[in-house]
Enzyme design. Structure first.
Site, PDB file in Angstrom:
ATOM      1  N   TYR A  33       0.808  -1.212   0.000  1.00  0.00           N
ATOM      2  CA  TYR A  33       0.000   0.000   0.000  1.00  0.00           C
ATOM      3  C   TYR A  33       0.842   1.263   0.000  1.00  0.00           C
ATOM      4  CZ  TYR A  33       0.860   1.101   4.960  1.00  0.00           C
ATOM      5  OH  TYR A  33       1.439   1.454   6.149  1.00  0.00           O
ATOM      6  N   ARG A  52       7.651   3.966  -5.113  1.00  0.00           N
ATOM      7  CA  ARG A  52       7.865   3.002  -4.025  1.00  0.00           C
ATOM      8  C   ARG A  52       6.912   1.816  -4.155  1.00  0.00           C
ATOM      9  NH1 ARG A  52       7.793   5.250   2.057  1.00  0.00           N
ATOM     10  NH2 ARG A  52       5.583   5.499   1.576  1.00  0.00           N
ATOM     11  N   ARG A 100      -8.267 -19.556  -1.635  1.00  0.00           N
ATOM     12  CA  ARG A 100      -7.161 -19.428  -0.691  1.00  0.00           C
ATOM     13  C   ARG A 100      -6.106 -20.529  -0.860  1.00  0.00           C
ATOM     14  NH1 ARG A 100      -5.338 -20.998   4.154  1.00  0.00           N
ATOM     15  NH2 ARG A 100      -4.386 -19.415   5.500  1.00  0.00           N
ATOM     16  N   HIS A 102      -1.559 -20.695  -0.287  1.00  0.00           N
ATOM     17  CA  HIS A 102      -0.316 -19.937  -0.110  1.00  0.00           C
ATOM     18  C   HIS A 102       0.404 -19.783  -1.448  1.00  0.00           C
ATOM     19  CE1 HIS A 102      -1.224 -20.799   4.030  1.00  0.00           C
ATOM     20  NE2 HIS A 102      -0.163 -20.125   4.455  1.00  0.00           N
ATOM     21  N   LYS A 143       6.281  -1.869   2.182  1.00  0.00           N
ATOM     22  CA  LYS A 143       5.053  -1.330   2.789  1.00  0.00           C
ATOM     23  C   LYS A 143       3.905  -2.319   2.545  1.00  0.00           C
ATOM     24  CE  LYS A 143       3.122   3.365   3.115  1.00  0.00           C
ATOM     25  NZ  LYS A 143       3.204   3.622   4.535  1.00  0.00           N
ATOM     26  N   GLU A 175      11.856   2.576  14.431  1.00  0.00           N
ATOM     27  CA  GLU A 175      10.970   3.618  13.890  1.00  0.00           C
ATOM     28  C   GLU A 175       9.681   3.615  14.702  1.00  0.00           C
ATOM     29  OE1 GLU A 175       9.657   2.711   9.859  1.00  0.00           O
ATOM     30  OE2 GLU A 175       9.557   0.576  10.311  1.00  0.00           O
TER      31      GLU A 175
HETATM   32  N1  PLP Z   1       7.453   3.812   9.040  1.00  0.00           N
HETATM   33  C1  PLP Z   1       6.301   3.145   9.074  1.00  0.00           C
HETATM   34  C2  PLP Z   1       6.220   1.848   9.799  1.00  0.00           C
HETATM   35  C3  PLP Z   1       5.153   3.680   8.453  1.00  0.00           C
HETATM   36  O1  PLP Z   1       3.985   2.993   8.487  1.00  0.00           O
HETATM   37  C4  PLP Z   1       5.239   4.939   7.819  1.00  0.00           C
HETATM   38  C5  PLP Z   1       4.077   5.536   7.170  1.00  0.00           C
HETATM   39  O2  PLP Z   1       3.016   4.976   7.085  1.00  0.00           O
HETATM   40  C6  PLP Z   1       6.470   5.609   7.822  1.00  0.00           C
HETATM   41  C7  PLP Z   1       7.564   5.009   8.431  1.00  0.00           C
HETATM   42  C8  PLP Z   1       6.625   6.948   7.158  1.00  0.00           C
HETATM   43  O3  PLP Z   1       6.650   6.797   5.763  1.00  0.00           O
HETATM   44  P1  PLP Z   1       6.248   7.993   4.818  1.00  0.00           P
HETATM   45  O4  PLP Z   1       7.111   9.148   5.211  1.00  0.00           O
HETATM   46  O5  PLP Z   1       6.565   7.508   3.446  1.00  0.00           O
HETATM   47  O6  PLP Z   1       4.797   8.247   5.037  1.00  0.00           O
END
Ligand code: PLP
Length: 279
Positions: A33, A52, A100, A102, A143, A175
């Site tokens: 996403y 990305r 479904r 895998h 992501k 983070e």
């Molecule tokens: N880290 C994580 C785990 C995130 O979910 C996000 C944003 O959703 C970010 C960092 C920040 O990413 P961005 O600056 O691209 O929104």
């Protein structure tokens, strides 16, 4: 429209849309996403987010059923239908549809888009945070839709009257549950390396760029929670929050010792958002 849902060409209010049970996003979270800010009907940094998404899908062998230009055009046309000056655009591509299993066949992915009204809050308001054990796997740079640890961490933050949870892995800060975390110490910006333990945020990249332009040395290295607690400022960056300074971690006040550097960085980040979305 108050909001907009899009699924493989179908459009409606999000709460009235439905997706088939065969979508692999539904039972595996098998997809990737993106989230984008939008102001004045101009999505902010859209091409970086689309880049990305395509890179992540390529890594996971997910086939996006359109090229980057068509996706940008589609998103730019859809945002105009939602009545709000600022909006949040969420979009994901799942691996496709199948019963479904895998094991997957290579098929066209499913594109889902949600656009909702949004307000970028006050960037000068400090956020309160809690730390949370980083129980995520080693693909945090992708992501993906699999966000269970982030969901649990964000809920834990809320239940502790905080805005964000900061992940700690082996004593090191990685983070936030949905943001990147960096620290300022004197003229140095320290931020976790863009490896498999963090998402390389679009806002983080902007922060690094502006820090360098402001004459701040940038060091991408791991740092301990103790170092964060002693920092001049603790900064979080993300698409939705842009940039914020952290006021407290686990109930202990942090930062506030580098207000002028923070204000400069904040000003650069916010000005870029405004200038890139029509001024
Ligand atoms: N880290 C994580 C785990 C995130 O979910 C996000 C944003 O959703 C970010 C960092 C920040 O990413 P961005 O600056 O691209 O929104």
């Amino acid at each position: 429209m108050n909001n907009l849902g899009y699924y493989n060409g179908k459009i409606g209010l999000i709460e009235e849309m439905s997706i088939p049970m065969t979508d692999r996003a539904f039972y595996f979270g098998d997809g990737v996403y993106e989230a984008v800010l939008c102001r004045n009907n101009i999505p902010y940094l859209l091409s970086l987010h689309i880049d990305r998404l395509y890179t992540n899908c390529q890594t996971l062998n997910i086939h996006i059923p359109m090229d980057k230009k068509s996706m940008a055009k589609l998103i730019c046309s859809l945002v105009k239908r939602v009545d709000s000056y600022e909006k949040f655009i969420y979009f994901h591509v799942s691996r496709g549809s199948a019963l479904r299993s895998h094991i997957y066949e290579i098929t066209d992915g499913n594109l889902c888009i949600m656009i909702t009204p949004f307000t970028v809050g006050n960037l000068s308001e400090r956020v309160n945070t809690v730390t949370y054990n980083d129980i995520r796997y080693q693909m945090c740079n992708i992501k993906t839709l699999n966000l269970l640890p982030s969901v649990l961490a964000a809920q834990y933050a809320k239940e502790n009257n905080c805005d964000e949870a900061i992940f700690v892995r082996d004593g090191m800060i990685t983070e936030g549950s949905h943001c990147n975390v960096s620290i300022l110490k004197e003229n140095l910006l320290i931020t976790h390396p863009a490896d498999c333990y963090i998402l390389p945020g679009v806002a983080r990249a902007k922060l690094i760029k502006y820090a360098l332009e402001e004459g701040i040395t940038v060091c991408e290295r791991r740092y301990k929670k103790e170092e964060m607690m002693e920092a001049d400022e603790v900064l979080i960056t993300s698409t939705g929050k842009i940039i914020r300074a952290v006021g407290a971690v686990d109930g202990v006040a942090v930062g506030g010792k580098s207000k002028s550097i923070f204000s400069r960085l904040c000003e650069r980040m916010y000005s870029d958002y405004i200038a890139s979305t029509g001024g």
